[in-house]
Design an enzyme around this catalytic site. Structure first.
Site, PDB file in Angstrom:
ATOM      1  N   HIS A 149      -6.618  -5.825   2.796  1.00 42.84           N
ATOM      2  CA  HIS A 149      -5.541  -5.056   3.528  1.00 42.84           C
ATOM      3  C   HIS A 149      -4.848  -6.250   4.508  1.00 42.84           C
ATOM      4  O   HIS A 149      -5.530  -6.869   5.504  1.00 42.84           O
ATOM      5  CB  HIS A 149      -5.779  -3.969   4.176  1.00 42.84           C
ATOM      6  N   ASP A 170       0.647  -1.277   0.021  1.00 39.39           N
ATOM      7  CA  ASP A 170      -0.001   0.040   0.011  1.00 39.39           C
ATOM      8  C   ASP A 170       1.022   1.179   0.107  1.00 39.39           C
ATOM      9  O   ASP A 170       1.967   1.330   0.677  1.00 39.39           O
ATOM     10  CB  ASP A 170      -0.847   0.011   1.012  1.00 39.39           C
ATOM     11  N   ILE A 171       0.707   2.261  -0.968  1.00 39.00           N
ATOM     12  CA  ILE A 171       1.327   3.423  -0.882  1.00 39.00           C
ATOM     13  C   ILE A 171       1.211   4.145   0.161  1.00 39.00           C
ATOM     14  O   ILE A 171       2.012   5.280   0.385  1.00 39.00           O
ATOM     15  CB  ILE A 171       1.551   4.136  -2.212  1.00 39.00           C
ATOM     16  N   HIS A 213     -10.252  -5.796  -2.456  1.00 38.00           N
ATOM     17  CA  HIS A 213      -9.155  -6.149  -1.993  1.00 38.00           C
ATOM     18  C   HIS A 213      -9.185  -6.302  -0.501  1.00 38.00           C
ATOM     19  O   HIS A 213     -10.009  -5.900   0.007  1.00 38.00           O
ATOM     20  CB  HIS A 213      -8.141  -4.736  -2.577  1.00 38.00           C
ATOM     21  N   GLU A 235     -13.048   3.062  -1.351  1.00 36.00           N
ATOM     22  CA  GLU A 235     -12.031   4.034  -2.096  1.00 36.00           C
ATOM     23  C   GLU A 235     -11.939   3.691  -3.470  1.00 36.00           C
ATOM     24  O   GLU A 235     -11.660   4.351  -4.303  1.00 36.00           O
ATOM     25  CB  GLU A 235     -10.747   4.390  -1.346  1.00 36.00           C
TER      26      GLU A 235
END
Length: 130
Positions: free
Chosen positions: A95, A29-30, A93, A88
């Protein structure tokens, strides 16, 4: 039009890849909440995780489990938290967050790493992926 995550998995947008298969892709994750914060996505674009076909959903979780085990080996954390939010980006997805306490799962704060550090973190997880 392909989602940003589909473009990342296709290599059209750069990412810090952790692991991949023909059906799934995992990358850092950025805006990480924890060191090693990884996103795991199905290559198939599905907006809502519970709309994924049962067989693929089971495979998705098994792939995520392999990534989580690699994170745990890489960082020696107590556990890896799994969080599914998904508002978002319209692409399902998971995390995966290496944690030592529940306080480590705080999406209101973000850590900052240099590009070199991100590359090192991704490489550390990748070398522990089985």
């Amino acid at each position: 039009m392909a989602s940003i995550f589909s473009k990342i998995a296709a290599g059209e947008i750069p990412s810090y890849k952790v692991a991949e298969s023909d059906k799934f892709y995992a990358f850092l994750d950025i805006n990480p909440v924890a060191k090693g914060h990884t996103l795991v996505i199905p290559r198939q674009e599905v907006d809502y995780i519970f709309d994924i076909d049962d067989t693929l959903l089971a495979e998705f979780e098994i792939f995520a489990k392999r990534v989580a085990k690699a994170q745990r080996r890489a960082f020696g954390c107590r556990k890896v938290a799994q969080v599914v939010l998904g508002l978002e980006v319209p692409h399902a997805h998971i995390h995966l967050l290496p944690i030592n306490s529940e306080a480590d799962v705080d999406f209101r704060r973000h850590l900052s790493f240099t590009q070199e550090e991100m590359a090192e973190i991704a490489a550390e997880i990748a070398k522990n992926f089985e």
